[in-house]
Design a protein around this motif. Structure first.
Motif, short mmCIF file in Angstrom:
data_model
loop_
_atom_site.label_atom_id
_atom_site.label_comp_id
_atom_site.label_asym_id
_atom_site.label_seq_id
_atom_site.Cartn_x
_atom_site.Cartn_y
_atom_site.Cartn_z
N UNK A 95 3.97 9.57 7.39
CA UNK A 95 3.95 8.88 6.10
C UNK A 95 5.05 9.42 5.20
N UNK A 96 5.97 10.19 5.77
CA UNK A 96 7.04 10.78 4.97
C UNK A 96 7.80 9.76 4.11
N UNK A 97 8.12 8.55 4.65
CA UNK A 97 8.83 7.59 3.79
C UNK A 97 8.08 7.28 2.50
N UNK A 98 6.76 7.26 2.56
CA UNK A 98 5.98 7.01 1.34
C UNK A 98 6.17 8.15 0.35
N UNK A 99 6.23 9.37 0.89
CA UNK A 99 6.42 10.51 0.00
C UNK A 99 7.84 10.52 -0.55
N UNK A 100 8.78 10.00 0.23
CA UNK A 100 10.16 9.92 -0.25
C UNK A 100 10.25 9.00 -1.46
N UNK A 101 9.43 7.95 -1.46
CA UNK A 101 9.40 7.02 -2.59
C UNK A 101 9.02 7.79 -3.86
N UNK A 102 7.99 8.61 -3.75
CA UNK A 102 7.57 9.41 -4.89
C UNK A 102 8.68 10.36 -5.33
N UNK A 103 9.33 10.96 -4.34
CA UNK A 103 10.40 11.91 -4.63
C UNK A 103 11.53 11.21 -5.39
N UNK A 104 11.92 10.02 -4.90
CA UNK A 104 12.99 9.26 -5.55
C UNK A 104 12.59 8.94 -6.98
N UNK A 105 11.33 8.57 -7.17
CA UNK A 105 10.83 8.29 -8.52
C UNK A 105 10.99 9.50 -9.41
N UNK A 106 10.64 10.67 -8.90
CA UNK A 106 10.73 11.92 -9.66
C UNK A 106 12.16 12.19 -10.08
N UNK A 107 13.08 12.04 -9.13
CA UNK A 107 14.50 12.30 -9.42
C UNK A 107 14.97 11.35 -10.52
N UNK B 61 16.22 0.51 -5.77
CA UNK B 61 15.27 1.53 -5.31
C UNK B 61 13.84 1.00 -5.34
N UNK B 62 13.52 0.26 -6.42
CA UNK B 62 12.16 -0.27 -6.53
C UNK B 62 11.86 -1.22 -5.38
N UNK B 63 12.86 -2.08 -5.09
CA UNK B 63 12.61 -3.05 -4.02
C UNK B 63 12.44 -2.35 -2.68
N UNK B 64 13.30 -1.36 -2.41
CA UNK B 64 13.16 -0.64 -1.14
C UNK B 64 11.79 0.03 -1.08
N UNK B 65 11.41 0.65 -2.19
CA UNK B 65 10.13 1.36 -2.21
C UNK B 65 8.97 0.41 -1.95
N UNK B 66 9.06 -0.77 -2.57
CA UNK B 66 7.98 -1.73 -2.35
C UNK B 66 7.96 -2.19 -0.91
N UNK B 67 9.17 -2.33 -0.33
CA UNK B 67 9.25 -2.71 1.07
C UNK B 67 8.57 -1.67 1.95
N UNK B 68 8.85 -0.40 1.66
CA UNK B 68 8.27 0.69 2.45
C UNK B 68 6.74 0.64 2.35
N UNK B 69 6.27 0.51 1.12
CA UNK B 69 4.82 0.48 0.93
C UNK B 69 4.22 -0.75 1.62
N UNK B 70 4.92 -1.89 1.47
CA UNK B 70 4.46 -3.12 2.12
C UNK B 70 4.35 -2.94 3.62
N UNK B 71 5.32 -2.22 4.19
CA UNK B 71 5.31 -2.00 5.63
C UNK B 71 4.05 -1.23 6.05
N UNK B 72 3.73 -0.22 5.27
CA UNK B 72 2.53 0.56 5.61
C UNK B 72 1.27 -0.28 5.43
#
Ligand code: UDP
Ligand code: MG
Length: 316
Positions: A223-235, A273-284
């Motif tokens: 689930x690392x990509x999901x955590x990367x989304x959070x990390x990107x948000x933090x940055x 970034x938002x769209x990619x993140x939503x894509x990642x979440x959608x995939x899961x």
């Protein structure tokens, strides 16, 4: 002596079946290893299963099943694990890129008490530069994410019955066989082998297929990509804080207006970034949806063992 099951996922391999079965029979007979060969035809559109049936009719040790359609190599491997009756099994490709002469060595190591014998590629055979680059990139990232050294591993491995049962007991449908044996643990040892050239026919992988395979395996295993989304948000929040201070400072010193470039860049970057993140979440979520539906991983259309039994009944 303990029975070894050879599991061979085969998709459109009519040209290879007879040759592969012959090579296996020869190598294993010479090494004095009792074996069975389980061909899993993955919804082949050529005469792959006809070849398997012909062999099964002549030789007790050969059997096979045919899927109702193409379900993919992972499903074929798991169907093979289910069919196998051995005390241990070896999974190998139908095109002899996994050399049969390595199997006796694997079997000896198993007899010494190892539960998993990993086949490790000593070189990647004749792959194109681009393919090799992507494979390296994919396995580099995967190894990092999973904390497992995946480089040069393959689906060519021997598993003890214990490990087979653990894998068969998993309820998930999207599996990544290559990594699951590491996840399962047990005592393991590796054997290196040289990737041969495909005996007959052509590789079943397209570039798109490989990308899909990479994405599907990553998301089914980590689930690392999901955590990367959070990390990107933090940055971005941190960066926004700095920019916010600067903007406010400009505002109060009456030197605003300028800075449209920053706004446009920010909209583009954050939007992307938002769209990619939503894509990642959608995939899961799609993954969860698939698992929740609980459909079977594969459907067996034909089975040589059942057909044999039917024939015998008719004869009586
Ligand atoms: N295979 C399969 N289902 C598929 C694609 C491939 O069972 O949908 C089998 C194929 O018959 C072969 C093995 O998986 O035994 C590896 O495939 P291939 O040789 O095409 O891949 P490559 O060696 O080029 O990575
Ligand atoms: Mg191959």
């Amino acid at each position: 002596m303990a029975l070894l099951s050879i599991i061979v996922p085969s998709y459109n391999e009519e040209a290879n079946i007879v040759n592969t079965a012959g090579r296996l029979t020869q190598v294993l007979t010479d090494a004095d290893i009792p074996f069975e060969i389980v061909f899993v035809s993955d919804g082949s559109r050529d005469r792959t299963f006809d070849r398997v049936q012909e062999l099964a009719a002549q030789d007790e040790r050969i059997c096979g099943i045919e899927f109702s359609r193409n379900f993919g190599k992972e499903a074929a491997i798991f169907a093979g694990l289910k069919q196998a009756k051995g005390n241990c099994c070896v999974v190998m490709d139908c095109d002899l890129q996994h050399p049969p002469q390595v199997i006796p060595e694997m079997y000896r190591l198993w007899q010494q008490g190892y539960d998993v014998v990993e086949g490790v590629k000593s070189d990647r055979g004749k792959e194109s530069g681009l393919h090799r680059m992507f494979a390296n990139l994919f396995y580099g990232i995967m190894s990092r994410l999973m904390k497992i050294d995946m480089k040069d591993t393959s689906d060519f491995k021997l598993l003890d019955r214990k490990v087979m049962d653990v894998l068969l007991g998993l309820t998930e449908r999207n599996t990544f066989f290559r990594a699951l044996t590491f996840w399962a643990g047990f005592s393991s040892v590796s054997v290196s082998y040289e990737v041969g050239e495909r005996a007959f026919g052509t590789s079943k992988w397209s570039f798109r297929g490989l990308i899909r395979y990479a994405v599907s395996n990553t998301t089914s295993f980590t689930t690392a990509p999901l955590q990367l989304v959070t990390l990107a948000g933090g940055i971005f929040i941190a960066a926004a804080f700095v920019l916010g201070i600067q903007t406010l400072f400009n505002y109060f010193t009456h030197s605003a207006v300028e800075g449209f470039t920053t706004v446009i860049l920010l909209i583009l970057i954050v939007g992307g970034l938002l769209m990619i993140s939503m894509g990642v979440i959608g995939h899961y979520i799609a993954r969860i949806y698939e698992e929740v539906k609980g459909r079977p991983r594969y459907i067996i259309a034909k089975d040589t063992a059942k057909e044999k039994a039917l024939h015998e009944k008719e004869r009586e």
